[in-house]
Scaffold this active site. Sequence first.
Site, short mmCIF file in Angstrom:
data_model
loop_
_atom_site.label_atom_id
_atom_site.label_comp_id
_atom_site.label_asym_id
_atom_site.label_seq_id
_atom_site.Cartn_x
_atom_site.Cartn_y
_atom_site.Cartn_z
N GLY A 185 60.79 70.93 -68.55
CA GLY A 185 59.93 71.98 -68.03
C GLY A 185 59.33 72.82 -69.13
O GLY A 185 58.18 73.28 -69.04
N SER A 186 60.09 73.04 -70.18
CA SER A 186 59.57 73.80 -71.32
C SER A 186 58.40 73.07 -71.98
O SER A 186 57.40 73.69 -72.35
CB SER A 186 60.68 74.04 -72.34
OG SER A 186 61.72 74.81 -71.77
N ASP A 293 60.91 76.77 -61.00
CA ASP A 293 61.96 77.21 -60.07
C ASP A 293 61.51 77.10 -58.61
O ASP A 293 62.22 77.59 -57.72
CB ASP A 293 62.31 78.68 -60.32
CG ASP A 293 62.99 78.91 -61.65
OD1 ASP A 293 63.37 77.92 -62.30
OD2 ASP A 293 63.13 80.08 -62.04
N SER A 331 60.19 71.67 -63.63
CA SER A 331 61.33 71.24 -64.44
C SER A 331 62.26 70.40 -63.59
O SER A 331 62.46 70.69 -62.40
CB SER A 331 62.10 72.45 -64.97
OG SER A 331 63.31 72.04 -65.60
N HIS A 336 67.69 72.46 -61.37
CA HIS A 336 66.49 72.64 -60.56
C HIS A 336 66.54 71.83 -59.26
O HIS A 336 67.53 71.18 -58.95
CB HIS A 336 65.26 72.35 -61.40
CG HIS A 336 65.02 73.40 -62.45
ND1 HIS A 336 64.30 74.55 -62.20
CD2 HIS A 336 65.44 73.49 -63.73
CE1 HIS A 336 64.29 75.30 -63.29
NE2 HIS A 336 64.98 74.68 -64.24
N ASN A 404 54.49 63.83 -78.58
CA ASN A 404 54.99 62.74 -77.73
C ASN A 404 56.02 63.36 -76.81
O ASN A 404 57.16 63.62 -77.21
CB ASN A 404 55.61 61.61 -78.56
CG ASN A 404 56.17 60.50 -77.69
OD1 ASN A 404 55.96 60.49 -76.47
ND2 ASN A 404 56.89 59.58 -78.28
#
Length: 548
Positions: A185-186, A293, A331, A336, A404
């Site tokens: 997710g980041s 979230d 995420s 999650h 990548n």
Amino acid sequence: MNPLHTPHTESSSIALTSGDICVVNKTGMSPTLCVVVAIENAIIECYEILAFNDDVSDLDIFVFDDDSVNGSAQYVDLRFPLFAGSLDVASYQGKISTLNLERLLRALVQRQVKRYSQTKFLHKDFLPGSSTVPVSGKVMDSDDIEHLVDASLDGWLTTGRFNAQFEKALAEFIGVKHVLTVNSGSSANLLALTALTSPKLGDKALQKGDEVITVAAGFPTTVNPILQNGLVPVFVDITLPSYNIDVSQLEAALSDKTRAIMMAHTLGNTFNIDAVVAFAREHNLWLIEDCCDALGTTYSPDTELTDYRGQAIALDEPRHVGTFGDIATLSFYPAHHITMGEGGAVYTNNGQLKLILESFRDWGRDCFCEPGQDNTCKKRFSYQLGQLPCGYDHKYTYSHLGYNLKITDMQAAVGLSQLAKVTGFIEKRKANFQRLYAGLSSLQDYLLLPEAENNADPSWFGFAITLKQSNRADFIQYLEQHKIANRLVFGGNLIKQPYFEQQSYRIVGELMVTDQVMNDSLWLGVFPGLSDEMIDYMIDTIQSYFKV
């Protein structure tokens, strides 16, 4: 040893290999048509082939997909292996195709995986005060592990058939045109913001020094991509009990450098989409929705809004978060709504942005061929780009300073299995939230309980509470002593984190509510792995703390 499983190990003139069909005639049993799957130390492992007219409705069977087996035999009974020696083989009857042998071996592996999973995911009784009540976690079953093993048996490893299926299925679930998976997710947030710096966007491209409106009460990687791209975050305060942006501060946050808005739907609760989208469209700002979230959260706008093309968004109709702005993120970390271990996704309805996102995700290349494919555009050796010679291979032409960030197909396989259960996961999250809310309602003199944003139907990630009187550290220690896991509201006030001391940013007002959350708030779990018994234990334990 069972005499029926005791083979004759003396040599015979019939030489067999995996995939061979033979008749086994052992002492004490009728002649049996079998397919050989393995031969080790002169012991033949084989499985019975059943006739077409046998009743196989309740059996664990393998079905041939061609005419490898002559006559009416079409099935293999996977339940009971038959072990034989060469002298037990009465005759050789033919051979199944290589493809069917691979399918048969795969089916046997999956049967063992299912057996393993029955033990691995065995229900464990909850013992109040002794068992831990987790704040989050993955909910997995045998189907998830079978998908994982199935993908690994392909030997493809990088993104492949499962990833293509997952992206398509997720797009259909959300109601969006384009989904691209990434490794977290980041990374999804980094990719979403970085895509808006692409020179392909012309005058709309974000430039170093441009400002992006956001909130400081959240997770760092919602804000970090702004800094990582040389942009300036502009922080506005939040409101309680929504834990989302105070939209009354949007006008004060605006400057001639403002170019975008990027923030999360906190703990599954939406920010005020009516106000934020209207503001973004009025001032021609990009909008990135961090939905990490909030998978499954919907919002029904009651204000006239337009999408990125300027077309009207239907009023009072539920629509998944992430479909209101320009780009959204998810995420798939174990905490999650669905998981693939590590993993995430970006999604958009904008075809141009989809190609830019894909380029930045895949090394920055200009080519958009899928892995393992070549010359999709039919012009692979015909482009003139940059200062490269005409006809330079398009697969090795780079239009962006990229990364990548792809996932493996094993991750996608687990995600696909999880996605099939997402509706049940979401409903359980909602039910757990409602049960916890009802149980803690008597404590509203002590606790500020969370409330859904107007027009929102949240797929709750967690249950946020803000203490009105008690010391949070004492309360958390009490919860930990009673094995009730909990978390703070992420980074609290991010500008007070150590890493922010050397960052450039702008603040609107004093962020007083953000500081209140940093000092007095925490959240409890509502994830689908929590039973009613666990929720009730949390309620009873918290009531006891306040002596209610």
